[in-house]
Write an enzyme that holds these catalytic residues in place. Sequence first.
Site, short mmCIF file in Angstrom:
data_model
loop_
_atom_site.label_atom_id
_atom_site.label_comp_id
_atom_site.label_asym_id
_atom_site.label_seq_id
_atom_site.Cartn_x
_atom_site.Cartn_y
_atom_site.Cartn_z
CD1 TRP A 99 -4.92 13.03 -0.96
CD2 TRP A 99 -5.72 12.09 -2.53
NE1 TRP A 99 -6.23 12.60 -0.71
CE2 TRP A 99 -6.98 12.30 -1.20
CE3 TRP A 99 -6.15 11.67 -3.97
CZ2 TRP A 99 -8.04 11.52 -2.49
CZ3 TRP A 99 -7.17 10.82 -4.21
CH2 TRP A 99 -7.82 10.80 -3.10
CG ASP A 167 -3.60 18.39 -4.75
OD1 ASP A 167 -3.92 18.69 -4.21
OD2 ASP A 167 -3.20 16.58 -4.77
CE LYS A 191 -10.17 16.21 -0.11
NZ LYS A 191 -9.83 15.96 -1.11
#
Length: 357
Positions: A99, A167, A191
């Site tokens: 990511w 993030d 999540k």
Amino acid sequence: MKKHNFYAGPSILSQYTIKNTADAILNFADTGLSVLEVSHRSKEFQAVMDEATALVKELLEIPEGYSVLFLGGGASMQFCMVPYNLLNRKAAYLETGTWATNAIKEARLFGEVDVVASSKDANFTFIPKGYTVPEDVDYFHFTSNNTIYGTEMRYDPDCGNVRLVADMSSDIFSRPVDVSKYDIIYAGAQKNLAPAGVTIVIVRDEALGHVERQIPTMLDYRTHVKKGSMFNTPPVLPIFSALQTLRYYKELGGIREIEKMDVAKAGRLYDAIDSSRMFEGTVTDPADRSIMNVCFVMTPEYKELEKDFVDFCSTKGIVGIKGHRSVGGFRASLYNALPMESVEVLVAAMKEFESKH
Ligand SMILES: *Cc1c(COP(=O)(O)O)cnc(C)c1O
């Protein structure tokens, strides 16, 4: 059979969230209408947005001067929105996983990117340390939890006067965060919060408006700050579900209580891995181990049994523990909604499988 949901994302949500969402799909706030068919401008939905915003601020103890946004486009959209709004000349990024790499790729479209450290050559099995963030960058970006590799930075890095962007898609609401250190925190909901479709963005208002480029309306944070995330139709249903989860988190006693439970769950599973002859963790420095995503494999001697173990787990109701293809083995995601009972079932399955081989 009771299912034990270890999926990495979309992933387990609290029964409270699922039940209240199901109820509201049939009858939302006594309107006699489904939450799926009510205007986002109705007073009932405005109340959802207001309470969700207030609860994010309360749970994360967000100081004055920040806005909380609920946006579409996923965390991946933030990979470009962040540099669009913040990157004038140069930004620093820490490369700790797929990511982070994706975020770096987008930032390069807007300016120079200084990758201050990377563990890519070691397949991201640790978090680089001892790097320095140059003072002349517009911001420093890091990924607090590397969902695929099971590493986590459970602290708020210090980088002097440089703006900090994180993030936090897969570990937001799992530990207290000193928001005052950050200029932007973003997290896809799927999540630890809600069904896929909404991304939380916490932005320091003062950080906006300093780039020289034109920003398309929808990609300009200021558009959404000004309109309270209602410039266009927001992802109504995921926001409704997010509110349920936030209420549930408050009911549990807030983030500090949740963190205790998360640490206990992860500790139980890591202990089982460390004391087994058949399994081993993939993260090289125990200090970097994630409490959200526990990655482990079988030792070389037992490697060929990995598929059998996944099958064995499914006979126990355990789902979603197959590791990401770039790591292999297993990944048990222990998000906030996962009960300790499910960890116990997994640990028992590991012990039983080991005793059979
Ligand atoms: C899942 C994930 C993403 C991608 O989220 P999308 O909402 O699918 O764009 C980004 N960063 C991290 C850390 C993630 O876990």
